[in-house]
Design a protein around this motif. Structure first.
Motif, short mmCIF file in Angstrom:
data_model
loop_
_atom_site.label_atom_id
_atom_site.label_comp_id
_atom_site.label_asym_id
_atom_site.label_seq_id
_atom_site.Cartn_x
_atom_site.Cartn_y
_atom_site.Cartn_z
N ASP A 1 0.84 -1.20 0.00
CA ASP A 1 0.00 0.00 0.00
C ASP A 1 0.87 1.24 0.00
OD1 ASP A 1 -2.07 -1.78 0.17
OD2 ASP A 1 -2.87 -1.03 2.07
N ARG A 2 1.93 1.23 0.81
CA ARG A 2 2.90 2.30 0.89
C ARG A 2 4.29 1.67 0.86
NH1 ARG A 2 -1.42 4.20 0.71
NH2 ARG A 2 -2.38 5.92 1.89
N SER A 3 5.22 2.34 0.23
CA SER A 3 6.58 1.82 0.19
C SER A 3 7.32 2.22 1.47
CB SER A 3 7.31 2.37 -1.03
OG SER A 3 6.68 1.94 -2.22
N ILE A 4 8.41 1.51 1.73
CA ILE A 4 9.20 1.74 2.94
C ILE A 4 10.46 2.49 2.56
CG2 ILE A 4 10.38 0.66 4.89
CD1 ILE A 4 8.51 -1.76 4.48
N GLY A 5 10.66 3.67 3.17
CA GLY A 5 11.82 4.49 2.87
C GLY A 5 13.07 4.00 3.58
N PHE A 6 14.16 4.72 3.39
CA PHE A 6 15.46 4.28 3.88
C PHE A 6 15.50 4.18 5.41
CE2 PHE A 6 15.75 8.76 4.53
CZ PHE A 6 16.72 8.97 5.50
N GLY A 7 14.70 5.00 6.09
CA GLY A 7 14.70 4.98 7.55
C GLY A 7 13.56 4.20 8.16
N GLY A 8 12.78 3.50 7.31
CA GLY A 8 11.66 2.71 7.81
C GLY A 8 10.32 3.41 7.77
N ALA A 9 10.31 4.71 7.47
CA ALA A 9 9.05 5.45 7.36
C ALA A 9 8.34 5.08 6.06
CB ALA A 9 9.30 6.95 7.42
N LEU A 10 7.02 5.23 6.06
CA LEU A 10 6.23 4.90 4.88
C LEU A 10 6.06 6.12 3.99
CD1 LEU A 10 3.39 2.70 6.44
CD2 LEU A 10 5.51 1.95 5.34
N THR A 11 6.04 5.88 2.69
CA THR A 11 5.77 6.95 1.74
C THR A 11 4.30 7.36 1.82
OG1 THR A 11 5.33 5.33 0.00
CG2 THR A 11 7.59 6.16 0.18
N GLY A 12 3.99 8.49 1.22
CA GLY A 12 2.62 9.00 1.28
C GLY A 12 1.67 8.35 0.32
N VAL A 13 2.20 7.72 -0.73
CA VAL A 13 1.34 7.12 -1.75
C VAL A 13 1.87 5.74 -2.13
CG1 VAL A 13 0.56 9.30 -2.75
CG2 VAL A 13 2.66 8.25 -3.60
N HIS A 14 1.01 4.99 -2.79
CA HIS A 14 1.38 3.70 -3.38
C HIS A 14 2.33 3.94 -4.56
CE1 HIS A 14 1.04 -0.21 -5.22
NE2 HIS A 14 0.43 0.28 -6.28
N ALA A 15 3.41 3.17 -4.63
CA ALA A 15 4.41 3.37 -5.69
C ALA A 15 3.83 3.04 -7.06
CB ALA A 15 5.63 2.49 -5.43
N PRO A 16 3.87 3.98 -8.00
CA PRO A 16 3.43 3.66 -9.37
C PRO A 16 4.43 2.75 -10.06
CG PRO A 16 4.36 5.85 -9.29
CD PRO A 16 4.34 5.35 -7.87
N THR A 17 4.00 2.05 -11.07
CA THR A 17 4.89 1.15 -11.79
C THR A 17 5.93 1.92 -12.59
OG1 THR A 17 5.02 -0.63 -13.43
CG2 THR A 17 3.31 1.03 -13.76
N VAL A 18 7.14 1.35 -12.66
CA VAL A 18 8.19 1.92 -13.51
C VAL A 18 8.07 1.42 -14.95
CG1 VAL A 18 9.92 0.10 -13.14
CG2 VAL A 18 10.67 2.45 -13.56
N ASP B 1 15.94 12.48 -9.58
CA ASP B 1 16.47 13.57 -8.76
C ASP B 1 15.66 13.73 -7.48
OD1 ASP B 1 18.02 15.88 -8.11
OD2 ASP B 1 16.45 17.15 -8.94
N LEU B 2 14.33 13.77 -7.61
CA LEU B 2 13.48 14.01 -6.44
C LEU B 2 13.45 12.82 -5.49
CD1 LEU B 2 10.53 15.90 -8.18
CD2 LEU B 2 12.33 16.85 -6.75
N VAL B 3 13.50 11.61 -6.03
CA VAL B 3 13.48 10.42 -5.17
C VAL B 3 14.77 10.32 -4.35
CG1 VAL B 3 13.58 7.90 -5.18
CG2 VAL B 3 11.85 9.09 -6.53
N VAL B 4 15.90 10.52 -4.99
CA VAL B 4 17.18 10.41 -4.28
C VAL B 4 17.25 11.41 -3.12
CG1 VAL B 4 19.67 10.85 -4.50
CG2 VAL B 4 18.50 9.43 -6.19
N GLN B 5 16.70 12.59 -3.31
CA GLN B 5 16.78 13.62 -2.27
C GLN B 5 15.58 13.64 -1.32
OE1 GLN B 5 18.85 17.43 -3.69
NE2 GLN B 5 17.80 16.76 -5.53
N ASN B 6 14.58 12.81 -1.59
CA ASN B 6 13.38 12.81 -0.75
C ASN B 6 13.71 12.38 0.67
OD1 ASN B 6 10.86 11.38 0.46
ND2 ASN B 6 10.05 12.63 -1.20
N PRO B 7 13.29 13.13 1.68
CA PRO B 7 13.67 12.82 3.07
C PRO B 7 13.08 11.53 3.61
CG PRO B 7 12.08 14.62 2.99
CD PRO B 7 12.50 14.37 1.59
N VAL B 8 12.06 10.99 2.95
CA VAL B 8 11.49 9.70 3.37
C VAL B 8 12.03 8.57 2.52
CG1 VAL B 8 9.37 8.33 3.52
CG2 VAL B 8 9.37 10.71 4.31
#
Length: 318
Positions: free
Chosen positions: A78-95, A118-125
């Motif tokens: 439902d939500r992806s898991i970021g580098f620190g364990g926090a969840l993203t705000g949305v469901h990951a769209p397909t690549v 660019d935005l994903v690499v720098q995203n704080p979550v």
């Protein structure tokens, strides 16, 4: 239905660096090209980086963590898991087939795949990195240094890292679905029921938003054209504001990029909020809130039969 932005398939193909395809001119959906012909050396660097967790601040998350090529190009959560364990705000769209989208992310905040990286690499979550640190880590790897020196005159730079990953992502297209073969003239590629499902997909108006080479991905649309989806669902989050988060224009509240329906049967859950757990649920929501129409169970079943014909091939494999 208020269409907020639109771009036809031919324009998408030109933007992607390919010519328009010879497809039935009277059909709103066009077949995918077999390849976008990317530079193989750069795509290979991008493939390695796509799978490299060193791009994240703590080395725990890679692009593939949220965009798994064995799970329909998403991660099934439902939500992806970021580098620190926090969840993203949305469901990951397909690549998969993202190269054909006119914007990237659900709210369209990136104009290109490079901008998305660019935005994903720098995203704080998500990855929580700084480009200076990423470049240093990549440049410290002798294999990367050699590969970049061979493929890029400037060697390892932030711009070249973004370009390499985007180049790899442009190879992640899924042509040769049964429906593509049907569009190219193979009348036996789909069944009578699937053909009837496509007819009803058009008759009910689904095709107004889901057309072109990507069966979507080329316009913005309000989620809840014919009803207040968010009032019924409740528990509003900032991510539910959609395009409004980018433009702060009141007309963009609850507006999202229309997703592609290619391979849609293979990648539940659905929508930015992952609220629809099955394809049947998603079709029900679309009929109620986007079309404002009542369909019979048979109609919906036939449309789902059609949607299953959109499953394509990745590198020649189903």
């Amino acid at each position: 239905m208020r269409i907020l932005a639109f771009q036809w398939a031919s324009g998408l193909l030109v933007a992607a660096g390919v010519s328009a395809l010879s497809a039935p001119m009277d059909e709103p959906i066009k077949p995918l090209p077999s390849t976008l012909k990317q530079d193989p050396a750069r795509a290979e660097i991008g493939r390695l980086l796509f799978h490299d967790a060193r791009l994240s601040a703590n080395g725990k998350v890679a692009c593939v963590s949220c965009h798994d090529t064995t799970k329909g190009g998403s991660d099934g959560r439902d939500r992806s898991i970021g580098f620190g364990g926090a969840l993203t705000g949305v469901h990951a769209p397909t690549v998969f087939n993202a190269a054909f989208n006119f914007k990237q992310f659900w709210n369209g905040r990136a104009d290109s795949l490079e901008g998305q990286v660019d935005l994903v690499v720098q995203n704080p979550v998500e990855m929580g990195s700084r480009w200076e640190a990423v470049v240093a880590k990549v440049a410290a790897d002798a294999k990367y240094r050699a590969a970049f020196a061979e493929a890029y005159p400037q060697g390892v730079t932030a711009a070249n890292i973004r370009h390499a990953i985007a180049t790899y992502e442009r190879t992640l297209i899924t042509p040769n679905s049964r429906f593509d073969r049907y569009l190219r003239g193979d009348s036996g590629a789909i069944t009578a029921n699937e053909r009837e499902g496509y007819a009803r997909f058009k008759r009910y108006g689904c095709v107004a938003c889901h057309q072109g080479v990507n069966v979507g991905g080329n316009m913005f649309q309000r989620f809840g054209v014919m009803g207040d989806y968010f009032a019924r669902r409740g528990n509003l989050t900032p991510a539910d504001l959609g395009r409004f988060e980018v433009t702060h224009d009141e007309g963009d509240r609850y507006v999202f990029k229309v997703p592609s329906l290619r391979n849609v049967a293979l990648r539940p859950p659905y929508f930015h909020d992952a609220s629809a757990k099955t394809l049947e649920d998603a079709v029900d929501v679309m009929f109620r809130y986007q079309l404002g129409r009542v369909a019979t169970q048979q109609d919906k079943a036939l449309i789902i039969d059609f949607l299953r014909t959109l499953n394509g091939e990745l590198e020649g494999k189903p």
